[in-house]
Design a protein around this motif. Structure first.
Motif, PDB file in Angstrom:
ATOM      1  N   THR A 160       0.804  -1.226   0.000  1.00 14.08           N
ATOM      2  CA  THR A 160       0.000   0.000   0.000  1.00 14.08           C
ATOM      3  C   THR A 160       0.833   1.270   0.000  1.00 14.08           C
ATOM      4  N   SER A 161       2.136   1.139  -0.206  1.00 16.47           N
ATOM      5  CA  SER A 161       2.980   2.325  -0.297  1.00 16.47           C
ATOM      6  C   SER A 161       2.496   3.217  -1.437  1.00 16.47           C
ATOM      7  N   GLY A 162       2.138   4.442  -1.134  1.00 19.49           N
ATOM      8  CA  GLY A 162       1.663   5.368  -2.156  1.00 19.49           C
ATOM      9  C   GLY A 162       0.162   5.404  -2.330  1.00 19.49           C
ATOM     10  N   LEU A 163      -0.571   4.472  -1.697  1.00 17.61           N
ATOM     11  CA  LEU A 163      -2.027   4.472  -1.814  1.00 17.61           C
ATOM     12  C   LEU A 163      -2.631   5.437  -0.804  1.00 17.61           C
ATOM     13  N   ASP A 164      -3.737   6.090  -1.193  1.00 14.92           N
ATOM     14  CA  ASP A 164      -4.399   6.976  -0.246  1.00 14.92           C
ATOM     15  C   ASP A 164      -5.287   6.143   0.684  1.00 14.92           C
ATOM     16  N   PRO A 165      -5.814   6.730   1.769  1.00 14.10           N
ATOM     17  CA  PRO A 165      -6.585   5.948   2.743  1.00 14.10           C
ATOM     18  C   PRO A 165      -7.761   5.183   2.153  1.00 14.10           C
ATOM     19  N   GLY A 166      -8.479   5.806   1.210  1.00 18.47           N
ATOM     20  CA  GLY A 166      -9.603   5.109   0.583  1.00 18.47           C
ATOM     21  C   GLY A 166      -9.161   3.899  -0.213  1.00 18.47           C
ATOM     22  N   GLU A 167      -8.059   4.043  -0.947  1.00 18.39           N
ATOM     23  CA  GLU A 167      -7.535   2.925  -1.723  1.00 18.39           C
ATOM     24  C   GLU A 167      -7.052   1.804  -0.814  1.00 18.39           C
ATOM     25  N   ARG A 168      -6.515   2.157   0.364  1.00 15.29           N
ATOM     26  CA  ARG A 168      -6.065   1.139   1.318  1.00 15.29           C
ATOM     27  C   ARG A 168      -7.238   0.311   1.830  1.00 15.29           C
ATOM     28  N   VAL A 169      -8.361   0.984   2.087  1.00 13.94           N
ATOM     29  CA  VAL A 169      -9.552   0.267   2.551  1.00 13.94           C
ATOM     30  C   VAL A 169     -10.022  -0.716   1.481  1.00 13.94           C
ATOM     31  N   LYS A 170     -10.077  -0.267   0.235  1.00 13.84           N
ATOM     32  CA  LYS A 170     -10.494  -1.154  -0.861  1.00 13.84           C
ATOM     33  C   LYS A 170      -9.528  -2.316  -1.022  1.00 13.84           C
ATOM     34  N   PHE A 171      -8.236  -2.030  -0.890  1.00 21.80           N
ATOM     35  CA  PHE A 171      -7.227  -3.080  -1.008  1.00 21.80           C
ATOM     36  C   PHE A 171      -7.419  -4.142   0.066  1.00 21.80           C
ATOM     37  N   ARG A 172      -7.645  -3.718   1.308  1.00 19.44           N
ATOM     38  CA  ARG A 172      -7.829  -4.685   2.392  1.00 19.44           C
ATOM     39  C   ARG A 172      -9.048  -5.553   2.155  1.00 19.44           C
ATOM     40  N   LYS A 173     -10.121  -4.967   1.665  1.00 22.11           N
ATOM     41  CA  LYS A 173     -11.331  -5.735   1.368  1.00 22.11           C
ATOM     42  C   LYS A 173     -11.060  -6.753   0.261  1.00 22.11           C
ATOM     43  N   PHE A 174     -10.362  -6.314  -0.781  1.00 18.28           N
ATOM     44  CA  PHE A 174     -10.017  -7.179  -1.901  1.00 18.28           C
ATOM     45  C   PHE A 174      -9.168  -8.357  -1.447  1.00 18.28           C
ATOM     46  N   ILE A 175      -8.150  -8.074  -0.626  1.00 15.61           N
ATOM     47  CA  ILE A 175      -7.259  -9.121  -0.125  1.00 15.61           C
ATOM     48  C   ILE A 175      -8.013 -10.101   0.759  1.00 15.61           C
ATOM     49  N   SER A 176      -8.854  -9.585   1.627  1.00 15.75           N
ATOM     50  CA  SER A 176      -9.602 -10.437   2.542  1.00 15.75           C
ATOM     51  C   SER A 176     -10.479 -11.425   1.785  1.00 15.75           C
ATOM     52  N   GLU A 177     -11.117 -10.965   0.722  1.00 18.40           N
ATOM     53  CA  GLU A 177     -11.966 -11.843  -0.089  1.00 18.40           C
ATOM     54  C   GLU A 177     -11.128 -12.838  -0.894  1.00 18.40           C
ATOM     55  N   PHE A 178      -9.988 -12.379  -1.399  1.00 18.24           N
ATOM     56  CA  PHE A 178      -9.131 -13.231  -2.228  1.00 18.24           C
ATOM     57  C   PHE A 178      -8.504 -14.363  -1.430  1.00 18.24           C
ATOM     58  N   ALA A 179      -8.271 -14.142  -0.139  1.00 16.58           N
ATOM     59  CA  ALA A 179      -7.469 -15.071   0.664  1.00 16.58           C
ATOM     60  C   ALA A 179      -8.188 -16.361   1.040  1.00 16.58           C
ATOM     61  N   GLN A 180      -9.426 -16.527   0.616  1.00 17.48           N
ATOM     62  CA  GLN A 180     -10.123 -17.771   0.910  1.00 17.48           C
ATOM     63  C   GLN A 180      -9.378 -18.937   0.251  1.00 17.48           C
ATOM     64  N   ASN A 181      -8.913 -19.889   1.072  1.00 12.44           N
ATOM     65  CA  ASN A 181      -8.197 -21.076   0.576  1.00 12.44           C
ATOM     66  C   ASN A 181      -6.916 -20.735  -0.173  1.00 12.44           C
ATOM     67  N   ARG A 182      -6.311 -19.592   0.152  1.00 14.64           N
ATOM     68  CA  ARG A 182      -5.027 -19.204  -0.427  1.00 14.64           C
ATOM     69  C   ARG A 182      -4.124 -18.684   0.686  1.00 14.64           C
ATOM     70  N   ILE A 183      -2.835 -18.680   0.405  1.00  9.84           N
ATOM     71  CA  ILE A 183      -1.867 -18.095   1.328  1.00  9.84           C
ATOM     72  C   ILE A 183      -1.533 -16.691   0.848  1.00  9.84           C
ATOM     73  N   VAL A 184      -1.739 -15.714   1.705  1.00  7.37           N
ATOM     74  CA  VAL A 184      -1.392 -14.325   1.400  1.00  7.37           C
ATOM     75  C   VAL A 184      -0.451 -13.829   2.490  1.00  7.37           C
ATOM     76  N   LEU A 185       0.749 -13.436   2.105  1.00  8.08           N
ATOM     77  CA  LEU A 185       1.745 -12.911   3.037  1.00  8.08           C
ATOM     78  C   LEU A 185       2.018 -11.458   2.685  1.00  8.08           C
ATOM     79  N   ILE A 186       1.733 -10.560   3.624  1.00  2.00           N
ATOM     80  CA  ILE A 186       1.899  -9.128   3.400  1.00  2.00           C
ATOM     81  C   ILE A 186       3.010  -8.613   4.316  1.00  2.00           C
ATOM     82  N   SER A 187       4.096  -8.172   3.710  1.00  2.00           N
ATOM     83  CA  SER A 187       5.186  -7.561   4.468  1.00  2.00           C
ATOM     84  C   SER A 187       4.941  -6.056   4.527  1.00  2.00           C
ATOM     85  N   THR A 188       4.901  -5.501   5.735  1.00  2.00           N
ATOM     86  CA  THR A 188       4.567  -4.088   5.844  1.00  2.00           C
ATOM     87  C   THR A 188       5.030  -3.510   7.176  1.00  2.00           C
TER      88      THR A 188
END
Length: 295
Positions: A160-188
């Motif tokens: 999320t480097s460079g994303l504004d707060p609204g884009e960060r919220v959308k990103f988190r929602k997208f990741i949360s939905e995508f992570a069903q039965n997948r491995i997601v590792l976020i370094s931050t």
């Protein structure tokens, strides 16, 4: 589905960047938290297979990723801190190019790119050259390329480097939905990226994993160390010199509401506060120390 990091070490001459790290990563969102210089990026590079470890190994479903070779890369999505692109590439050119490298069919490429452009709000700039985009848009293009092959393992370095707060919220929602039965590792080092969506967090400091657990489990380490108090503005300078203040809020009456970290209540009329993951991060990584370059 399991990604196992076993006693992984990476040494550069006399510098140990990653020191005997072991993690057993199961499906869900995992946060890798740490200050700049903690060794997160080096660990990430070994996990995606672009940097060989000095010792230790990484297994996917019990098989070393080096032995899996192309089969591992086929199920991997990766966003580095800085992703490269040819200056004359448009957004569409770049995503089609990465799709070809990943072996996607033409039909799948078109449908997947259209989907990602829509989800990441890039449709209107699909024919614009990447170098002309804002920093946030470039980052979203980088995120899009990591998702092209519907990876089983998605590894994102400071996504999320460079994303504004609204884009960060959308990103988190997208990741949360995508992570069903997948491995997601976020370094931050941006705690809010993972505080509410991570199944588990691993905290890294000086090349070592010093703690793992859910957000609720980790914040227990700072229970009784987070305080709130009301002070007058003329008290702030002295409080800042003597106390680790993490937040200051102006009150309507002209006073200040402060949140601070301490083993005991240092300021009169202090009340204990419910700890958050950010409190733990600031307790472990004091901001008064100079930041190191990330490795």
């Amino acid at each position: 589905m399991n990604l196992e990091i076993c006693n992984l070490t990476k040494q550069y001459k006399d510098k140990i960047a990653v020191d005997s790290v072991s993690l057993n990563i199961s499906p869900g969102v995992w946060g890798l938290l740490g200050a700049n210089g903690a060794g997160k990026t080096t660990l990430i590079k070994m996990a995606v297979g672009i940097a060989p470890p000095t010792s230790g190994k990484i297994l996917y479903d019990g098989i070393e990723i080096g032995a899996l070779g192309e089969a591992y890369r086929d199920i991997l999505g990766y966003l580095p801190q800085d992703f490269g692109f040819y200056p004359e590439f448009t957004v569409l050119d770049y995503l089609e190019y990465i799709s070809a490298l990943k072996g996607l069919s033409k039909n799948r490429t078109k449908s997947k790119i259209d989907e990602l452009l829509r989800v990441l709000n890039l449709t209107d700039v699909r024919k614009k050259k990447i170098f002309k985009l804002s920093g946030g848009m470039k980052r979203r293009v980088g995120i899009a390329q990591a998702f092209l092959n519907d990876p089983e393992i998605l590894i994102l370095d400071e996504p999320t480097s460079g994303l504004d707060p609204g884009e960060r919220v959308k990103f988190r929602k997208f990741i949360s939905e995508f992570a069903q039965n997948r491995i997601v590792l976020i370094s931050t080092h941006i705690v809010s990226d993972v505080e509410y969506i991570a199944t588990c967090n691993a905290v890294m400091k000086d090349g070592k994993i010093i703690s793992t657990g859910s957000t609720g489990e980790l914040v227990k380490a700072v229970e009784g160390r987070v305080w709130e108090s009301i002070i007058s503005p003329d008290q702030l300078d002295r409080c800042e010199r003597n106390t680790r203040i993490v937040n200051v809020l102006n009150e309507k009456d002209g006073n200040l509401s402060i949140r601070y970290l301490s083993a005991s209540p240092d300021i009169p009329n202090s009340k204990p506060a419910v700890p958050r993951l950010e409190d733990l991060y600031l307790w472990l990584f004091p901001q008064d120390k100079s930041e190191k370059e990330e490795i």
